[in-house]
Scaffold this motif. Structure first.
Motif, PDB file in Angstrom:
ATOM      1  N   THR A 452      45.831  62.992  11.628  1.00 10.73           N
ATOM      2  CA  THR A 452      47.236  62.828  12.016  1.00 10.73           C
ATOM      3  C   THR A 452      47.476  61.462  12.658  1.00 10.73           C
ATOM      4  O   THR A 452      46.707  61.014  13.516  1.00 10.73           O
ATOM      5  CB  THR A 452      47.655  63.931  13.010  1.00 10.73           C
ATOM      6  N   VAL A 453      48.534  60.820  12.215  1.00 13.49           N
ATOM      7  CA  VAL A 453      48.971  59.549  12.801  1.00 13.49           C
ATOM      8  C   VAL A 453      50.300  59.792  13.500  1.00 13.49           C
ATOM      9  O   VAL A 453      51.229  60.355  12.906  1.00 13.49           O
ATOM     10  CB  VAL A 453      49.135  58.468  11.716  1.00 13.49           C
ATOM     11  N   ARG A 454      50.389  59.380  14.747  1.00 16.78           N
ATOM     12  CA  ARG A 454      51.621  59.578  15.501  1.00 16.78           C
ATOM     13  C   ARG A 454      52.663  58.536  15.134  1.00 16.78           C
ATOM     14  O   ARG A 454      52.363  57.557  14.434  1.00 16.78           O
ATOM     15  CB  ARG A 454      51.342  59.539  16.999  1.00 16.78           C
ATOM     16  N   ASP A 455      53.871  58.758  15.609  1.00 22.29           N
ATOM     17  CA  ASP A 455      54.970  57.841  15.330  1.00 22.29           C
ATOM     18  C   ASP A 455      54.609  56.422  15.746  1.00 22.29           C
ATOM     19  O   ASP A 455      54.120  56.188  16.846  1.00 22.29           O
ATOM     20  CB  ASP A 455      56.217  58.310  16.090  1.00 22.29           C
ATOM     21  N   ARG A 456      54.824  55.484  14.827  1.00 25.10           N
ATOM     22  CA  ARG A 456      54.507  54.065  15.019  1.00 25.10           C
ATOM     23  C   ARG A 456      53.017  53.822  15.275  1.00 25.10           C
ATOM     24  O   ARG A 456      52.638  52.804  15.849  1.00 25.10           O
ATOM     25  CB  ARG A 456      55.350  53.465  16.155  1.00 25.10           C
ATOM     26  N   GLY A 457      52.178  54.766  14.883  1.00 23.35           N
ATOM     27  CA  GLY A 457      50.736  54.610  15.045  1.00 23.35           C
ATOM     28  C   GLY A 457      50.306  54.558  16.495  1.00 23.35           C
ATOM     29  O   GLY A 457      49.382  53.817  16.859  1.00 23.35           O
ATOM     30  N   ALA A 458      50.969  55.373  17.341  1.00 25.68           N
ATOM     31  CA  ALA A 458      50.706  55.318  18.783  1.00 25.68           C
ATOM     32  C   ALA A 458      49.274  55.696  19.127  1.00 25.68           C
ATOM     33  O   ALA A 458      48.769  55.293  20.180  1.00 25.68           O
ATOM     34  CB  ALA A 458      51.683  56.243  19.524  1.00 25.68           C
ATOM     35  N   ASN A 459      48.604  56.487  18.276  1.00 27.25           N
ATOM     36  CA  ASN A 459      47.223  56.889  18.563  1.00 27.25           C
ATOM     37  C   ASN A 459      46.202  55.994  17.871  1.00 27.25           C
ATOM     38  O   ASN A 459      45.024  56.346  17.766  1.00 27.25           O
ATOM     39  CB  ASN A 459      46.993  58.342  18.176  1.00 27.25           C
ATOM     40  N   LEU A 460      46.632  54.833  17.407  1.00 32.60           N
ATOM     41  CA  LEU A 460      45.731  53.862  16.786  1.00 32.60           C
ATOM     42  C   LEU A 460      45.775  52.558  17.571  1.00 32.60           C
ATOM     43  O   LEU A 460      46.786  52.230  18.196  1.00 32.60           O
ATOM     44  CB  LEU A 460      46.144  53.584  15.331  1.00 32.60           C
ATOM     45  N   SER A 461      44.686  51.820  17.530  1.00 32.83           N
ATOM     46  CA  SER A 461      44.657  50.509  18.180  1.00 32.83           C
ATOM     47  C   SER A 461      45.412  49.497  17.313  1.00 32.83           C
ATOM     48  O   SER A 461      45.757  49.772  16.159  1.00 32.83           O
ATOM     49  CB  SER A 461      43.219  50.052  18.380  1.00 32.83           C
ATOM     50  N   GLY A 462      45.640  48.300  17.875  1.00 30.05           N
ATOM     51  CA  GLY A 462      46.331  47.266  17.119  1.00 30.05           C
ATOM     52  C   GLY A 462      45.597  46.883  15.845  1.00 30.05           C
ATOM     53  O   GLY A 462      46.191  46.735  14.781  1.00 30.05           O
ATOM     54  N   GLY A 463      44.284  46.734  15.945  1.00 26.84           N
ATOM     55  CA  GLY A 463      43.497  46.395  14.761  1.00 26.84           C
ATOM     56  C   GLY A 463      43.504  47.500  13.726  1.00 26.84           C
ATOM     57  O   GLY A 463      43.548  47.236  12.510  1.00 26.84           O
ATOM     58  N   GLN A 464      43.453  48.751  14.180  1.00 28.07           N
ATOM     59  CA  GLN A 464      43.487  49.878  13.240  1.00 28.07           C
ATOM     60  C   GLN A 464      44.828  49.962  12.525  1.00 28.07           C
ATOM     61  O   GLN A 464      44.882  50.225  11.323  1.00 28.07           O
ATOM     62  CB  GLN A 464      43.200  51.175  13.983  1.00 28.07           C
ATOM     63  N   ARG A 465      45.915  49.712  13.256  1.00 30.23           N
ATOM     64  CA  ARG A 465      47.231  49.724  12.618  1.00 30.23           C
ATOM     65  C   ARG A 465      47.337  48.619  11.579  1.00 30.23           C
ATOM     66  O   ARG A 465      47.896  48.826  10.492  1.00 30.23           O
ATOM     67  CB  ARG A 465      48.338  49.559  13.675  1.00 30.23           C
ATOM     68  N   GLN A 466      46.804  47.446  11.890  1.00 28.25           N
ATOM     69  CA  GLN A 466      46.890  46.338  10.951  1.00 28.25           C
ATOM     70  C   GLN A 466      46.059  46.610   9.695  1.00 28.25           C
ATOM     71  O   GLN A 466      46.482  46.333   8.571  1.00 28.25           O
ATOM     72  CB  GLN A 466      46.429  45.040  11.618  1.00 28.25           C
ATOM     73  N   ARG A 467      44.880  47.188   9.873  1.00 30.44           N
ATOM     74  CA  ARG A 467      44.044  47.509   8.709  1.00 30.44           C
ATOM     75  C   ARG A 467      44.663  48.629   7.877  1.00 30.44           C
ATOM     76  O   ARG A 467      44.529  48.646   6.651  1.00 30.44           O
ATOM     77  CB  ARG A 467      42.636  47.890   9.168  1.00 30.44           C
ATOM     78  N   LEU A 468      45.348  49.569   8.549  1.00 31.18           N
ATOM     79  CA  LEU A 468      46.038  50.628   7.815  1.00 31.18           C
ATOM     80  C   LEU A 468      47.170  50.053   6.975  1.00 31.18           C
ATOM     81  O   LEU A 468      47.371  50.451   5.815  1.00 31.18           O
ATOM     82  CB  LEU A 468      46.571  51.668   8.811  1.00 31.18           C
ATOM     83  N   SER A 469      47.909  49.115   7.545  1.00 31.43           N
ATOM     84  CA  SER A 469      48.982  48.459   6.803  1.00 31.43           C
ATOM     85  C   SER A 469      48.423  47.673   5.617  1.00 31.43           C
ATOM     86  O   SER A 469      48.990  47.688   4.521  1.00 31.43           O
ATOM     87  CB  SER A 469      49.762  47.522   7.736  1.00 31.43           C
ATOM     88  N   LEU A 470      47.286  47.001   5.822  1.00 27.29           N
ATOM     89  CA  LEU A 470      46.651  46.257   4.738  1.00 27.29           C
ATOM     90  C   LEU A 470      46.178  47.204   3.639  1.00 27.29           C
ATOM     91  O   LEU A 470      46.336  46.917   2.441  1.00 27.29           O
ATOM     92  CB  LEU A 470      45.474  45.444   5.293  1.00 27.29           C
ATOM     93  N   ALA A 471      45.605  48.333   4.028  1.00 26.43           N
ATOM     94  CA  ALA A 471      45.155  49.314   3.035  1.00 26.43           C
ATOM     95  C   ALA A 471      46.323  49.807   2.185  1.00 26.43           C
ATOM     96  O   ALA A 471      46.194  49.995   0.975  1.00 26.43           O
ATOM     97  CB  ALA A 471      44.480  50.495   3.743  1.00 26.43           C
TER      98      ALA A 471
END
Length: 557
Positions: A452-471
Motif C-alpha cells: 500500500t502506498v499512501r496519498d502522495r507517497g507519504a510512507n515512502l522516502s524521497g528517493g523511493q518516490r523518485q524511483r517509483l515515478s521513474l519506474a
C-alpha cells in the motif's frame, strides 16, 4: 454554458423520474390535506348518523388515507433521491474530467477549488431534482386546502390564496440575497480548500526553510474570511426562516380565527369548523416547504454558476487530429519561450541524448513545452515528432508517442503496482522495477508490488518516490521518453546503476534526459549544453569534460 443551462439540463435529463416523483409526492400532499378534511366530514356525519357502521366507515377512510400518505412518501422520496444522487454523480464526474484537463493560464481555478466545486456544488446543483417536485406537490396541497375551505366559505379559500401569494412575494425578494451571499460563501470556501491543497503539496519544502508558519497564517486569513461569510449566510438564512415561519403562522391563525368567527355566526357548520382548524394547522407544513423552495432554487443556481466556471474553462490548447508516424525522431525548431531563445536541436530515432541545462528554469521551460501543457500559440517556433508539428497532432497521439516525466512526478494513493502501471496494461513492470532499482522497496514488504502506498507517497522516502515515478515512466515504454532530473534524490552509487539500466532498457528507443548528473550524462550517446536559452555545445560527456571548463565546473561533483 451558464448556470441556468446546467439546471435546465439536469431537469430535462431527469424528467421521467421527476414526473413520477411529483405524482407520488402530490399524492402524499393530497393525502395529508385530505386528513383534516376527512375529520371534518366524520364529525359532520357522526353528529347526524350515530351508528357503528358510520364509525367503521370513518375509520376505514382514515386508514386508506394514512396508507396512501405512508406509501406515496416512501416511494416518492426513493425515486427523487435516486435521481438526485445519480445526477450529482454525473456532474461530479464531468467537473472532475474538466478539472483534470489543462486550461488556459488566465483562468484562475486551483485544484482545491475544483475539488470543492466537484463535491459540494455538484450536490447542491442536483438538489434541483428534488426541489421542483416538492415545490409542485406543496402547491397541490395549498390548492386542495384552499378549494376545500372555499367550498365551506369563499372567504376562507380566498384568504389562503391571497395569503400564500403575499408570503411568496416577500420571501422571493429575500431569497435573492441568499443566492448572492451563498455564491460568495462558496467561492471563499473553495479558495480556502485550494489553499489547503497548496499547503499539503508544499508542506515538506515549507518546513525545510521555515515558511510553514507564514503559510499557516495565510490559510488562517483565507479561512477566517470564509467563516465570516458563512456567518453572514447563516444570519440571512435565519432571517429568511424566521420570516417564513412567522408569516405562515399568521396565515394559519388568520384562517383559524376567521373560521371560528364564521362558525360563531352560524355561517359554517361544526364539521366545517373542525376541517378549517385542521387545515389551518396542516397548511403550515406545505407552506413552510413551499416558502423554502425559492431559497433552495437560488442555492442550486449559485452552485450551477460555479460549476459553469470549470465546465466552460477554455483548454490550454486546441489539438489537431493527426497522428505521427512511428519513426521516433524529435525536432525542436527555433523555439522561443520563457528563458529559451530560438532553441534548436534534433534527436534521431533510437538515440539516447542528455541535455545539460546550466539554468534550471530553462530545463523546466523545455519540459513544459515538450509535455504539450503549453499551447503552441504561447511560444514561437515548432516542436516536431517524426516530422509533424505537435500543433497538428491530437493530444492522445502525442501522449502515446512521447512521455515527459517531470522531476516532481506525483505519487498516488494505492499500491506500488497501481502507481507503476495505472492503466493495468504494461508488460514491462518487472523490467521497469529493476531498471529504476525499486527492487529493494518491493522486496522490503511481504505484499511486494501490492504494498500500500499512501496519498502522495507519504510512507515512502524521497528517493523511493523518485524511483517509483521513474519506474512508471519506464513501464509506459513510449517511443520517445523525456526524463527531467530523474535521480536527484538518490545516492551516487544508486544513480550510477540507474543511469546504466536506463541506457540498457531504452536501447533502440528515443530517450532524452534533462540533467546535470554525471552518470546520466556519461551514459548518453551525446550531450547538448543548454546555456542562456540556446545550445552552446554538442558532444559526448567525456569530450566536454576535457575541452569545456565551464561544463566541467557545472557538472563535476
Amino acid at each position: 454554458m451558464h448556470g441556468s443551462e446546467i439546471l435546465r439540463t439536469a431537469l430535462r435529463r431527469n424528467l421521467g423520474a421527476m414526473t413520477w416523483g411529483t405524482a407520488l409526492m402530490g399524492l402524499y400532499q393530497a393525502g395529508e390535506t385530505a386528513f383534516p378534511i376527512a375529520l371534518g366530514l366524520i364529525v359532520e356525519h357522526t353528529m347526524r348518523d350515530r351508528t357503528p357502521a358510520s364509525l367503521a366507515l370513518s375509520i376505514a377512510a382514515l386508514a386508506v388515507i394514512i396508507t396512501t400518505v405512508s406509501f406515496s412518501w416512501r416511494f416518492g422520496m426513493r425515486v427523487l433521491q435516486k435521481a438526485n444522487t445519480t445526477e450529482a454523480h454525473h456532474w461530479r464526474v464531468r467537473v472532475a474530467g474538466c478539472g483534470l484537463q489543462p486550461v488556459a493560464r488566465d483562468v484562475d481555478l486551483k485544484s482545491g477549488e475544483v475539488l470543492t466545486i466537484a463535491t459540494e456544488d455538484a450536490d447542491q446543483t442536483a438538489d434541483i431534482i428534488e426541489v421542483v417536485p416538492l415545490l409542485i406537490s406543496s402547491l397541490v396541497a395549498v390548492l386542495i386546502a384552499a378549494t376545500a375551505l372555499g367550498m365551506a366559505d369563499v372567504r376562507l379559500g380566498l384568504l389562503v390564496i391571497i395569503g400564500t401569494a403575499a408570503i411568496l412575494s416577500i420571501l422571493s425578494v429575500m431569497s435573492r440575497r441568499i443566492g448572492a451571499s451563498t455564491q460568495e460563501q462558496q467561492a471563499r470556501v473553495a479558495r480556502a480548500g485550494a489553499k489547503v491543497a497548496d499547503l499539503i503539496t508544499g508542506l515538506r519544502p515549507l518546513r525545510g526553510f521555515g515558511g510553514n508558519h507564514a503559510a499557516f497564517r495565510s490559510y488562517r486569513t483565507v479561512s477566517t474570511e470564509a467563516t465570516h461569510q458563512a456567518i453572514t449566510v447563516a444570519k440571512v438564512n435565519g432571517a429568511y426562516a424566521g420570516t417564513a415561519l412567522a408569516l405562515n403562522a399568521i396565515l394559519a391563525a388568520a384562517v383559524t380565527l376567521t373560521a371560528g368567527h364564521l362558525a360563531f355566526q352560524g355561517q359554517i357548520t361544526i364539521g366545517e369548523l373542525v376541517m378549517a382548524v385542521g387545515l389551518a394547522q396542516f397548511i403550515m407544513e406545505p407552506l413552510k416547504l413551499f416558502s423554502e423552495m425559492p431559497k433552495y432554487v437560488m442555492i442550486a443556481r449559485a452552485s450551477a454558476e460555479r460549476m459553469a466556471l470549470v465546465l466552460t474553462a477554455p483548454p490550454a490548447m486546441i489539438p489537431g487530429q493527426e497522428r505521427p508516424s512511428p519513426s521516433g525522431d524529435l525536432e525542436v525548431d527555433c523555439v522561443r519561450y520563457g528563458s529559451l531563445r530560438k532553441l534548436k536541436f534534433q534527436v534521431s530515432a533510437g538515440e539516447f541524448m542528455a541535455i545539460a541545462a546550466y539554468q534550471p528554469r530553462a530545463a523546466a521551460d523545455l519540459a513544459a513545452i515538450l509535455s504539450a501543457t503549453i499551447p503552441p500559440d504561447a511560444y514561437d517556433g515548432a516542436i516536431r515528432i517524426s516530422g509533424q508539428r505537435t500543433a497538428d497532432l491530437s493530444i492522445e497521439s502525442i501522449r502515446e508517442h512521447m512521455l515527459v516525466n517531470p522531476y516532481d512526478g506525483e505519487i498516488f494513493a494505492g499500491t506500488l503496482r497501481s502507481n507503476i502501471d495505472p492503466s493495468g496494461t504494461s508488460r514491462m513492470i518487472a523490467e521497469a522495477v529493476e531498471a529504476s532499482l525499486l527492487t529493494d522497496v518491493v522486496a522490503l514488504h511481504r505484499e511486494g508490488l501490492d504494498h500500500t502506498v499512501r496519498d502522495r507517497g507519504a510512507n515512502l522516502s524521497g528517493g523511493q518516490r523518485q524511483r517509483l515515478s521513474l519506474a512508471r515512466a519506464l513501464a509506459a515504454d513510449t517511443g520517445i521518453l523525456v526524463l527531467h532530473d530523474p535521480t536527484t534524490a538518490v545516492d551516487a552509487v544508486t544513480e550510477q546503476l540507474i543511469a546504466r539500466n536506463i541506457a540498457d532498457l531504452r536501447r533502440g528507443r528515443t530517450t532524452i534526459v534533462l540533467t546535470t548528473s554525471p552518470p546520466l550524462l556519461n551514459a548518453a550517446d551525446r550531450v547538448l549544453v543548454l546555456d542562456d536559452g540556446v545550445i552552446t555545445a554538442d558532444d559526448t560527456h567525456r569530450n566536454l569534460l576535457t575541452t569545456d571548463q565551464t561544463y566541467r565546473q557545472a557538472v563535476a561533483r
